[in-house]
Design an enzyme around this catalytic site. Structure first.
Site, PDB file in Angstrom:
ATOM      1  N   ASP A  94      33.176  35.029  31.739  1.00 60.49           N
ATOM      2  CA  ASP A  94      33.602  36.345  32.217  1.00 60.49           C
ATOM      3  C   ASP A  94      32.514  37.159  32.912  1.00 60.49           C
ATOM      4  OD1 ASP A  94      32.102  36.876  29.948  1.00 60.49           O
ATOM      5  OD2 ASP A  94      33.299  38.620  29.411  1.00 60.49           O
ATOM      6  N   GLU A  95      31.431  36.507  33.293  1.00 61.61           N
ATOM      7  CA  GLU A  95      30.377  37.248  33.988  1.00 61.61           C
ATOM      8  C   GLU A  95      29.819  36.383  35.093  1.00 61.61           C
ATOM      9  OE1 GLU A  95      28.255  39.938  30.493  1.00 61.61           O
ATOM     10  OE2 GLU A  95      27.071  38.699  31.823  1.00 61.61           O
TER      11      GLU A  95
END
Length: 344
Positions: A94-95
DNA sequence: TCTGGGGTCCTCTGTCGA
DNA sequence: TCTGTCGACAGAGGACCC
């Protein structure tokens, strides 16, 4: 991505929107993976024991994590990002760090990336833009969710001067506590601390690194490919296990899982290790390096078993794990690569 | 009801050969 | 031949990250 796992779950169950949703495992020793912003208001946060989260937020909706699904959605999101920016370093599901150097309109590009992720996937994200990964990371966390924060290094120093040192990645709870013990409770104080004193307290490397990070100095490049050094499988039991035969049986299962994955990806490693967490939460590792890299369960299993027997846990065991390190591409994979090069 | 799983990197220590 | 030093490497533990 903003509360990524929860956001993905909310797409599947939109009726839960606005409620405190907590993604956490099922077992008695599960921990919270992600909590929605509603749940965070009750003090629920990542890595907290699920039992504690239940006490803090009894009305919370608990959802079991579905990592296969998150991986799939993550892949699509990263695909959108890579459609706009060439150099992308994904960090977890998610990054990602994006190198915007040379783009004519970096801010507009990031607005477009966010809008496209929102339109195609129905997920929101936060953006931090700065001269380094460190500034960008802290900026991206500053105004979640749907943040869009652009900072120079000097602006970051000024804006976060009164924030606790742990705001900066790389300064965790232990280092933060050691800093507090010598009277340093903010990034401003840390930035102003004499480097010699930090070096004396924390060692030359960590001392210098702390000083640099507090001043938001960072020149690490955005690297697109991170090479994998080790792979492991581990499991925490619902109840502690003292029976050696049961531990050996579970170890064999873990070896099967790990070696299945290694062989499928054509990798092998020279160092076989085990990890044991006892009922007092002390963690022990044992490792043995072999002359040749191994990947097959028939090779890894006996080494891991011997390590476990030699360690001979003196107390009940709550976690058992197996690891292969010093990974390299296996012979088969090398041949495949050579074949591809020849074909091109 | 304390404290997951899968990783990376750093430090310290012991050993061994040059 | 003995001793000290140094670097490489392995093993163990721990901090940290998502």
């Amino acid at each position: 991505m903003d509360a990524f796992y929860v956001a993905v779950e909310l797409r599947r169950a939109p009726e839960l929107r606005g409620r405190p949703v907590i993604v956490a495992g099922n077992g008695p020793r599960a921990v919270v993976t992600t909590a929605s912003y509603e749940a965070r208001r009750f003090g629920v946060g990542s890595a907290m024991p699920a039992a504690r989260a239940r006490r803090l937020c009894p009305q919370g909706v608990f959802v079991s994590p579905d990592f296969a699904h998150y991986r799939e959605v993550s892949g699509r999101v990263m695909g959108i990002v890579r459609g706009h920016v060439e150099r992308v370093e994904a960090v977890g599901f998610d990054e990602a760090y994006l190198d915007l150097t040379g783009l004519p309109a970096p801010h507009a590009t990031m607005r477009m990336v966010c809008a496209e992720i929102e339109r195609q996937e129905g997920l929101s994200c936060s953006v931090g833009i700065g001269p380094s990964k460190l500034v960008a990371k802290v900026a991206s966390d500053a105004e979640k969710p749907r943040g869009f924060v652009v900072l120079t290094r000097e602006q970051a120093c000024a804006r976060f001067a009164s924030a606790p040192p742990a705001l900066v990645p790389g300064i965790g709870p232990k280092t933060a506590a050691r800093l507090v013990a010598i009277g340093i409770e903010s990034l401003g104080q840390l930035a102003a601390a004499p480097p010699a004193e930090l070096a004396a307290r924390f060692g030359p490397r960590l001392g210098a690194e702390l000083h640099r990070r507090a001043r938001f100095e960072d020149d690490t490049p955005v690297c697109q490919e991170r090479r994998v050094v080790s792979e492991s499988r581990e499991t925490t039991f619902d109840r502690d296990i003292a029976d050696p035969r049961e531990l050996e049986r579970i170890l064999a299962q873990l070896v099967e899982r790990l070696c299945g994955a290694l062989e499928q990806s054509g990798r092998s490693g020279r160092t076989v290790g085990i990890k044991i967490r006892l009922d007092d939460f002390s963690t022990h590792t044992r490792a043995h390096s072999l002359p040749q890299p191994v990947a097959a369960a028939e090779r890894v299993g006996p080494v891991a078993l011997e390590l476990l027997r030699r360690f001979g846990p003196r107390r009940p065991v709550r976690l058992l794990g197996v690891r292969v390190a010093g990974l390299e591409r296996g012979v088969e994979a090398q041949l495949t690569l050579l074949g591809r090069q020849r074909d091109q």
